[in-house]
Each structure stands twice: as structure tokens, then as C-alpha cells.
Design an enzyme around this catalytic site. Structure first.
Site, PDB file in Angstrom:
ATOM      1  N   ASP A  28      82.858  21.286  -5.166  1.00  0.00           N
ATOM      2  CA  ASP A  28      82.060  20.936  -6.340  1.00  0.00           C
ATOM      3  C   ASP A  28      80.593  21.364  -6.195  1.00  0.00           C
ATOM      4  O   ASP A  28      79.783  21.105  -7.070  1.00  0.00           O
ATOM      5  CB  ASP A  28      82.165  19.440  -6.658  1.00  0.00           C
ATOM      6  CG  ASP A  28      81.692  18.588  -5.491  1.00  0.00           C
ATOM      7  OD1 ASP A  28      81.230  19.159  -4.483  1.00  0.00           O
ATOM      8  OD2 ASP A  28      81.795  17.354  -5.588  1.00  0.00           O
ATOM      9  N   GLN A  86      75.492  29.720  -8.496  1.00  0.00           N
ATOM     10  CA  GLN A  86      76.903  29.990  -8.797  1.00  0.00           C
ATOM     11  C   GLN A  86      77.352  29.336 -10.107  1.00  0.00           C
ATOM     12  O   GLN A  86      78.496  29.524 -10.527  1.00  0.00           O
ATOM     13  CB  GLN A  86      77.776  29.486  -7.654  1.00  0.00           C
ATOM     14  CG  GLN A  86      77.603  30.286  -6.390  1.00  0.00           C
ATOM     15  CD  GLN A  86      78.844  30.202  -5.532  1.00  0.00           C
ATOM     16  OE1 GLN A  86      79.869  30.781  -5.854  1.00  0.00           O
ATOM     17  NE2 GLN A  86      78.751  29.465  -4.460  1.00  0.00           N
ATOM     18  N   ASP A 130      46.112  56.582   4.418  1.00  0.00           N
ATOM     19  CA  ASP A 130      47.457  56.962   4.884  1.00  0.00           C
ATOM     20  C   ASP A 130      47.410  58.365   5.492  1.00  0.00           C
ATOM     21  O   ASP A 130      47.919  59.324   4.911  1.00  0.00           O
ATOM     22  CB  ASP A 130      48.405  56.897   3.658  1.00  0.00           C
ATOM     23  CG  ASP A 130      49.834  57.246   3.993  1.00  0.00           C
ATOM     24  OD1 ASP A 130      50.204  57.175   5.180  1.00  0.00           O
ATOM     25  OD2 ASP A 130      50.585  57.594   3.053  1.00  0.00           O
TER      26      ASP A 130
HETATM   27  C1  SPV Z   1      55.110  56.027   1.900  1.00  0.00           C
HETATM   28  O1  SPV Z   1      55.514  55.042   1.253  1.00  0.00           O
HETATM   29  O2  SPV Z   1      54.303  55.921   2.802  1.00  0.00           O
HETATM   30  C2  SPV Z   1      55.637  57.354   1.616  1.00  0.00           C
HETATM   31  C3  SPV Z   1      56.173  57.640   0.289  1.00  0.00           C
HETATM   32  O3  SPV Z   1      55.586  58.192   2.463  1.00  0.00           O
HETATM   33  S1  SPV Z   1      54.922  58.339  -0.639  1.00  0.00           S
HETATM   34  O4  SPV Z   1      53.799  57.403  -0.655  1.00  0.00           O
HETATM   35  O5  SPV Z   1      55.435  58.591  -1.957  1.00  0.00           O
HETATM   36  O6  SPV Z   1      54.528  59.562   0.028  1.00  0.00           O
HETATM   37 MG    MG Z   2      54.367  57.672   4.086  1.00  0.00          MG
END
Ligand code: SPV
Ligand code: MG
Length: 670
Positions: A330, A337, A443
Site C-alpha cells: 500500500d 508511484q 577554460d
Molecule cells: C565543456 O563543457 O567544457 C566542453 C563542451 O568542452 S563545450 O563547452 O561546448 O566546448
Molecule cells: Mg571542455
């Protein structure tokens, strides 16, 4: 201690030739059972080992028969030698010594009841007698007069405030003692030709015998061949009812066994085993794969059939199997669900099926076992290979970025229920962009591997899902081999390296910044070195092609894809920064024309209008949502910060914030 008392002294003269050679209780009521063997099997199944049986008519035949059944029961036979001159009140009196100081389950030897009725009597908390509130009052058989929720009188002569009743009782030690003593008084006075219930009626006010309502279920005496025919049919109906249950579990605990036993009592039990895919999407990846779980279920005693249930929704299996009864705990009345349950009810209603729910019993050890399973899933050796398994199982795998323990938990636990299906992300993407951003860095491969591994470790500590690691360019081939070994050892499933050299910039800048693509030869050498360095079959190296980002065209991308696969790449990622998915689709089509098996990975940050289904149709195998948690999280933080600054207090920002309680819920404590 409970003893069963079965009254089998009587003649059963209304059965005609059926009882010319044996007592009535030995009458066959199905292809495999007699009235008595059925009663005894039920007692043995319920673990009631002590049986007292009064005999008389054909007593030797009866005793031999009971022995031949070889049941795990200790049966004490008590012969009523005056069986043809007395009623069963006297048989009970003959057996009194065997019936001291115990609870008693009293039944007439010609009574047939379905096992759920029997179970309810055995499980009743106090004394009870079986009655039916829905059957018509019988002219000549027992009726019970009820008052204040208790049985006050039993006999054939009562019609007011009465319900149909059957001589199947459970009596507590105290109630039974009162009745037995009164029976003694009757017999001492020579009053042996009446029902034992006449004695009961004199002391019933001092007892607490509750009516147990079996309504329209089967609980009937067999007095004549017509009764037998009816019972025979009803029993067949009851026993041929099909019952369906579905399990996703790979840990069978006592709660499961208990509910399976209960379901078996309702008819022929078919068990649905939830597919690996459905299990993984709703709970966690099963440690024991589908085939083994199926074998496990099939090996349980009393399971008629085991089938696969492909989705969390029962609909397809219910429509195919049309079970009379679906059984479930139950616990699904609430929570996620609930809609699944509603759908089951709707489908059952289309053909008159029934849902039976038993109280959910959570085994105390289950939480502990579940924790162990999760811990196991998180271990490097089990986690690493799971990406390959998911690819095989699902064809298309989704991953979402995670750059910290908390984003890892969001990737791990976020679930959406839609159309009877649950959706979760399959894997996590350890984006270089997001890992760098979280640290306030560009980055450009500035965050070094030691720091990146630290992030992996933070995430791994609190999650179980497979990890795809953004390896940027992979660095020098001589360095890359170390990265591969470290990632593999940590339990990462796949590293993606991109075919660029020099100072890497994020791909989404495209040609706005200077970026250099690696030569095919160099990059192939790096892939090969990495493949040679890895120690397990599980680990995957994915080659990421930047040709479209750098506007080198489709042919260059395809040529590279071919070369990288030959060099050993386990997967190919094709990237694009165009919102229009045309070039991605063109690549997918051409790539699939030359290579049908190598998994294809995409990162639809720019071309985000394409659905997973469409990607799948076009031959894509991994869809990575590469930065959405970062891009949604940080603006929200900025807003909260601005609100505090603007209002010189935090009150207004509260509306933008998650309650502390939810944060606590999000983070499980050991
Ligand atoms: C990242 O997420 O670091 C990638 C994908 O390499 S991009 O940012 O689209 O290059
Ligand atoms: Mg990357």
C-alpha cells in the site's frame, strides 16, 4: 499455542454413495484435494502443527488416510464411539484433555473455505466466527445473532439480527475454556444430542467472539452432492484466478517473501520483473542484471510464471495478461508511484480486474542493504563499466554536467515522472568549462589535472552514476597516458579529448579566437597511446572532432572520424556551435553510413532544439547537457546577491532561496 480441532465423527448420510466407504471429509473437492487434505494443507502452511481430530464413522480409514498425507502435523485422533447416537458436542467432550490451555481453531470436517478466509481467521487478533453479511440467511443452517460487534447466539433457529454463519472459529484460550466447561456441563447432564453451540449460547455474553465477515468468498459446508458441485466449481474459479505482481528489486527480503506468499493465496501468481532500463531510470542501476533477477523469481516456490515488465507502467502487461488481481504494497498510494497506481486501477476497470493492496512491510535491514548496494555501485570497478552497459541497454544515454558534490547529487537524484515513465540522467559530464568556471578561471586548461581529479573525487564520493571526463586536448601524449590510468583507476568511464593543440580555448568561441586543430597523425598517436595505457576493457576514450567548430567542413570531420576509430577511439564526439543542427545531422548521417557501431556523442548547447528521440533516430548514442547547471545556478546566485545589496537585508532574497530544510533533504547523511 494454538491447536486445530477438526470434527470428523459424523455420518454424512446425505452424501449418498460418496460416503459409502469413507467419512465425508475424504470427499474429493478438486483433482488433487479432499475436504480434509485441503484443511490439513492450510494448517501446515500456516505453521499450526498440533491437530486434534475427533473420529467415529470409518475411523480407521480416516487415520490411515491422514498418515498417507505425510504432512508436517502432529495429529491426535480421539474416537467418539457413540458417534451414531450423539452430536459433536460429545465428540468435543471426548477430546477435552487434548484441548486444555490453548487457543483453538475449530472447524467442522465438511467445511471448505478459500485460503484467504482461513488466513483472516488465523490472523484475527481475538476470538472470531466466520459469517457472511452478504449471503442470504439459510433456512436450515447456522446463523449468528450479532450485538454490539460480537457474536451472541449461534443456531439454526435465529433469524432476527442474524447473519449467515459457518462453523469455523478461532477461540482464545479463555473463551475456549468457558465454552468447553459449559460443554462439560451439558454432557454430564446427558445433553449430548444438541449442537455445541447450544452450550456456547449460554456463555457467549462472557466471551468476546467477533464476527469475521467473509462476504461472498468461499466458506461453505458440504452436506449433499449439490453442495459438492457448487463448491467444486467455486474452488476451481478461485484457484485459477490469475494474480500479477511486479518487482524491480535485486534484494529479496522477508517483506517481499511475505507479500509473495499472500499473493499466492489469491490465485496463480505471475511475477513481472522490471527491465534493467526501467529499474535504472526509476531507482538505481540493478546490481543483479535482468536475466538473473528473472531466474531468481522463477526459482521461488509457487510462482506460476515470470515475465518481463519493460516499463514502470503496468499497462502493457496488464492488457496482455489480463490478470484477475494485481497485488501491491500500500506504499504506492502516495509519492511518485501514485499515477502508476491510478493507471493500474483504470486498466483493471476496463475488464473487471481487482487491485489488492497489503500493508507495506519494510524490512529493517533493507535500508542497510540498499546503502550497501549503492556503495557497491559507487565503487570504481562497478561504476567504470556501467557506461558501456547503459549504451548497450539503452542505445541513447544522457549525461548532465556536474562540477561539485552538490551538482553531482542533482545529476544523481533528479527524477521526473511522465506518462508512467521515470526519467533520470544516466551519467555525469565533468565539463572543463564548468569546473574552471566554478573556480573562477577561464577554460584554457589552466585548472590542472590534480585539481580536476579532486573534483571527480568530490562527485564520486556522493554519487553512483558513471562519469564522462572532459579531458580537453589530453595534453602531450606522454602526459595523456598518465591521465588515462588515473581516470581509469578512479572509476571514470570515459575521457573525451579534442583534436586541438596549443593554448586551448573553449569551442563555443569557434573561430572568434585563434585555435589550432591537431594533425590527424598526432592525434591518432595520442589516442593509440591512451588505449595502450589503459588496463581494463571497460574504460573508453572518445575522440572529439573540432572540424565543424573551426569551419574545416564535413569531409575533414569524416576523414578524422575514420582515422580516430582506426587508431582505437571507442567513441566519436562531433561538435558544432551553430543553432541550426543541419551540420550535426549531416555528419551523423554520413558517419553512420561509414560506421554503424562506434558510439556517437553530441553536446547540444547551441543546437538545443533537437530532442533526444530525434538524436537517437539519427544514430547518436550520447547526449551531453554540458553546462546547464552552471548557467542556471550562477545567475540565481547573482540575483540573490543583488537583492541583499539593494535591500540592505536578506528578507527579500528569501523568496529566491531554497529552504534550508530542502538543502538538508538533498544531502543524505551517513
Ligand atoms: C565543456 O563543457 O567544457 C566542453 C563542451 O568542452 S563545450 O563547452 O561546448 O566546448
Ligand atoms: Mg571542455
Amino acid at each position: 499455542m494454538m491447536k486445530a480441532l477438526i470434527l470428523n465423527s459424523g455420518l454424512g448420510h446425505r452424501m449418498g454413495v460418496l460416503t459409502s466407504e469413507h467419512p465425508k471429509c475424504m470427499t474429493e473437492i478438486s483433482a488433487t484435494e479432499t475436504i480434509l487434505s485441503r484443511q490439513l494443507h492450510l494448517l501446515a502452511d500456516a505453521g499450526i502443527e498440533e491437530v486434534v481430530m475427533t473420529t467415529g464413522y470409518f475411523h480407521e480409514v480416516l487415520e490411515r488416510y491422514c498418515e498417507s498425507l505425510a504432512l508436517p502435523l502432529h495429529i491426535t485422533f480421539v474416537e467418539n464411539t457413540l458417534y451414531d447416537k450423539t452430536n459433536y458436542i460429545y465428540s468435543i467432550w471426548c477430546a477435552r484433555k487434548e484441548l486444555q490451555d490453548c487457543d483453538v481453531l475449530l472447524m467442522h470436517g465438511d467445511l471448505v473455505f478459500q485460503n484467504t478466509v482461513f488466513d483472516a481467521v488465523v490472523e484475527a487478533p481475538g476470538s472470531c466466527m466466520t459469517v457472511s453479511s452478504t449471503l442470504p440467511l439459510p433456512e436450515k443452517d447456522f446463523k449468528a445473532v450479532l450485538d454490539g460487534g460480537f457474536v451472541r447466539k449461534v443456531g439454526i433457529e435465529f433469524f432476527d439480527n442474524a447473519v449467515a454463519a459457518q462453523p469455523l472459529y478461532k477461540l482464545t484460550k479463555d473463551d475456549w475454556k468457558l465454552w468447553l466447561d459449559k460443554i462439560g456441563e451439558f454432557c454430564a447432564a446427558g445433553n449430548t444430542g444438541v449442537y455445541a453451540e447450544n452450550a456456547l449460547n449460554q456463555i457467549s455474553a462472557a466471551c468476546s467472539i467477533r464476527p469475521l465477515d467473509f462476504k461472498d468468498d468461499l466458506c461453505a459446508e458440504i452436506d449433499n452432492p449439490q453442495d459438492l458441485e457448487v463448491v467444486y466449481k467455486r474452488l476451481q474459479e478461485v484457484e485459477n484466478r490469475s494474480v500479477y505482481m511486479c518487482f524491480s528489486t535485486d534484494i529479496i527480503h522477508s517483506g517481499h517473501v511475505a507479500i509473495i506468499r499472500k499473493a499466492q493465496r489469491l490465485g496463480r501468481l505471475t511475477i513481472g520483473v522490471l527491465s534493467d532500463e526501467a529499474t535504472a531510470s526509476y531507482k538505481r542501476f540493478p546490481i543483479i542484471p535482468f536475466q538473473e533477477r528473472k531466474t531468481l523469481m522463477a526459482s521461488l516456490g509457487g510462482v506460476y510464471k515470470v515475465v518481463e515488465q519493460k516499463t514502470l507502467s503496468y499497462k502493457d502487461n496488464l492488457l496482455a495478461l489480463k490478470p484477475d488481481i494485481v497485488v501491491h504494497g500500500d506504499d504506492w498510494r502516495e509519492g511518485f508511484q501514485k499515477p502508476i497506481r491510478q493507471e493500474v486501477l483504470d486498466v483493471l476497470a476496463t475488464y473487471g480486474g481487482k487491485l489488492v493492496e497489503f500493508p507495506y512491510s519494510r524490512d529493517a535491514r533493507l535500508a542497510e542493504l540498499e546503502k550497501l548496494s549503492r556503495a557497491q555501485l559507487a565503487m570504481p570497478d562497478l561504476r567504470r563499466g556501467r557506461l558501456r552497459k547503459l549504451l548497450e541497454m539503452k542505445g541513447l544515454v544522457t549525461a548532465i554536467e556536474a562540477h561539485s558534490g552538490i551538482t553531482g547529487l542533482i545529476a544523481e537524484n533528479t527524477t521526473v515522472l511522465q506518462d508512467g515513465k521515470t526519467y533520470q540522467f544516466d551519467a555525469m559530464w565533468l565539463s572543463s568549462l564548468c569546473d574552471s568556471t566554478a573556480k573562477g578561471k577561464p577554460d584554457i586548461e589552466l585548472v590542472d589535472m590534480t585539481s580536476r581529479f579532486r573534483t571527480v573525487d568530490d562527485i564520486m564520493e556522493v554519487t553512483t552514476k558513471p562519469i564522462i571526463f572532459d579531458g580537453d586536448t589530453g595534453g602531450l601524449a606522454e602526459h595523456f597516458v598518465y591521465t588515462v590510468r588515473s581516470l581509469e583507476r578512479m572509476g571514470v568511464s570515459m575521457v573525451i579529448i579534442e583534436d586541438k593543440v596549443g593554448l586551448k580555448k573553449n569551442s563555443l568561441f569557434g573561430t572568434d579566437v585563434p585555435q589550432t586543430q591537431d594533425s590527424i597523425e598526432n592525434f591518432c598517436a595520442k589516442i593509440s597511446a591512451g588505449k595502450k595505457a589503459q588496463k581494463t576493457h571497460d574504460f573508453m576514450i572518445c575522440a572529439r572532432i573540432e572540424s565543424l567548430i573551426l569551419e574545416r567542413g564535413l569531409d575533414d570531420a569524416l576523414q578524422r572520424a575514420r582515422a580516430y576509430v582506426v587508431a582505437g577511439a571507442d567513441a566519436i564526439m562531433i561538435h558544432s556551435r551553430k543553432a541550426d543542427p543541419a551540420e550535426i545531422f549531416a555528419f551523423a548521417e554520413a558517419f553512420r553510413a561509414q560506421d554503424q557501431t562506434t558510439p556517437l556523442v553530441v553536446v547540444p548547447t547551441a543546437f538545443n532544439s533537437v530532442t533526444e528521440d530525434e538524436f537517437k533516430r539519427r544514430g547518436v548514442n550520447v547526449v551531453i547537457y554540458a553546462n546547464q547547471l552552471t548557467r542556471s545556478g550562477f545567475p540565481a546566485m547573482q540575483k540573490a546577491a543583488e537583492s541583499i545589496l539593494a535591500n540592505h537585508r536578506a528578507k527579500e532574497a528569501d523568496a529566491l532561496c531554497m529552504p534550508i530544510k530542502d538543502i538538508i533533504n538533498l544531502i543524505p547523511e551517513e
